[in-house]
Design a protein around this motif. Structure first.
Motif, PDB file in Angstrom:
ATOM      1  N   GLY A  44       0.362  -1.367   0.322  1.00  0.00           N
ATOM      2  CA  GLY A  44       0.134  -0.246   0.061  1.00  0.00           C
ATOM      3  C   GLY A  44       1.118   1.337  -0.005  1.00  0.00           C
ATOM      4  N   LEU A  45       0.219   2.300  -0.339  1.00  0.00           N
ATOM      5  CA  LEU A  45       1.168   3.630  -0.836  1.00  0.00           C
ATOM      6  C   LEU A  45       0.508   4.828  -0.450  1.00  0.00           C
ATOM      7  N   THR A  46       1.100   5.071   0.180  1.00  0.00           N
ATOM      8  CA  THR A  46       0.616   6.848   1.118  1.00  0.00           C
ATOM      9  C   THR A  46       1.376   7.932   0.321  1.00  0.00           C
ATOM     10  N   LEU A  47       0.393   8.930  -0.298  1.00  0.00           N
ATOM     11  CA  LEU A  47       1.540  10.060  -1.341  1.00  0.00           C
ATOM     12  C   LEU A  47       0.749  11.346  -0.553  1.00  0.00           C
ATOM     13  N   TRP A  48       1.818  11.728  -0.970  1.00  0.00           N
ATOM     14  CA  TRP A  48       1.324  13.879  -0.369  1.00  0.00           C
ATOM     15  C   TRP A  48       1.809  14.515  -1.301  1.00  0.00           C
ATOM     16  N   VAL A  52       5.392   9.398  -2.939  1.00  0.00           N
ATOM     17  CA  VAL A  52       4.945   8.537  -2.410  1.00  0.00           C
ATOM     18  C   VAL A  52       5.710   8.558  -0.670  1.00  0.00           C
ATOM     19  N   MET A  53       5.262   8.816  -0.028  1.00  0.00           N
ATOM     20  CA  MET A  53       5.873   9.013   1.517  1.00  0.00           C
ATOM     21  C   MET A  53       6.121   7.756   2.500  1.00  0.00           C
ATOM     22  N   LYS A  54       5.336   6.221   2.032  1.00  0.00           N
ATOM     23  CA  LYS A  54       4.962   5.276   3.255  1.00  0.00           C
ATOM     24  C   LYS A  54       4.836   4.212   1.923  1.00  0.00           C
ATOM     25  N   SER A  56       3.678  -0.332   2.256  1.00  0.00           N
ATOM     26  CA  SER A  56       3.466  -0.794   3.586  1.00  0.00           C
ATOM     27  C   SER A  56       3.289  -2.372   3.218  1.00  0.00           C
ATOM     28  N   VAL A  61       7.589  -1.517   6.173  1.00  0.00           N
ATOM     29  CA  VAL A  61       7.074  -0.786   6.217  1.00  0.00           C
ATOM     30  C   VAL A  61       8.783   0.303   6.270  1.00  0.00           C
ATOM     31  N   ARG A  63       9.579   4.152   5.362  1.00  0.00           N
ATOM     32  CA  ARG A  63       8.699   5.647   5.351  1.00  0.00           C
ATOM     33  C   ARG A  63       9.493   6.850   4.499  1.00  0.00           C
TER      34      ARG A  63
END
Length: 212
Positions: A44-48, A52-54, A56, A61, A63
């Motif tokens: 799983g990708l966390t975008l800001w 891409v910031m993370k 998982s 994980v 970061r």
């Protein structure tokens, strides 16, 4: 889903390649981060803001390293305060344009004191509240008291570096010139006139009574 993992040498970026190029073709990660993932692993990708910031995974994980906001805010505030010293020099130059060419401008040290005094309360405040205006009552009192101190120091520095233009009153100038002329005239020496006396030859009483 990760298509393949490329682990590079230390101090070089490793890469995660995604299947089908979605949501992006590849992502640069650290060597340790790349070793924690494997081909075919769902992540799983966390975008800001499109970055891409993370990442998982099932067992790992990764970061993105983000520098702390406090030191960055302190550095920015310090640069702004340092830029105030050349600004103070320019201000003194503008205020001193009415002075004659042989006059010396006031020192910039009073304004340097204002910048130092401001930094004593502003830099710690930026470190503790780097993202914006503080919301706690203590921080608001801190900021208000510091701003008041800066204002007082600024007024004192403005008065200490005041520039007074020379007076152009003709009467005073004439009087001053007259006083200078009187003071520069050579002193008169008073001497007692010398008198000349003629000494007469003494007359002998014997010669006066001698018969002719």
């Amino acid at each position: 889903m990760i298509a393949r993992v490329e682990v590079s040498r230390p101090k070089r970026s490793s890469w995660l390649y995604f299947r089908g190029g979605r949501p992006l073709e590849r992502l640069a990660v650290s060597r340790e981060g790349a070793q924690g993932f494997g081909p075919g692993e769902r992540v799983g990708l966390t975008l800001w803001r499109g970055k891409v910031m993370k990442v998982s995974g099932a067992h790992h994980v990764w970061r993105e390293r983000v520098p702390a906001a406090g030191p960055v805010a302190v550095l920015a505030a310090g640069l702004v305060l340092a830029a105030g010293l050349p600004g103070a020099r320019v201000l003194l130059y503008v205020r001193g344009r009415r002075l004659p060419d042989d006059e010396v401008l006031p020192s910039v040290l009073p304004f340097a004191g204002v910048l130092v005094g401001t930094g004593l309360w502003l830099l710690p405040l930026c470190f503790r509240h780097p993202t914006g205006v503080p919301g706690s009552p203590g921080a608001l009192v801190w900021a208000g008291a510091g701003a008041a101190v800066t204002l007082v120091l600024l007024v004192l520095a403005w008065r200490a570096t005041g520039v007074r233009a020379p007076r152009a009153d003709g009467g005073d100038a004439g009087a001053g010139a007259g006083r200078r002329r009187r003071c520069s005239s050579p002193p008169v020496s008073w001497r007692r006139p010398m008198t000349t006396r003629t000494a007469s030859a003494p007359t002998s009483s014997w010669a006066a009574g001698r018969p002719r």
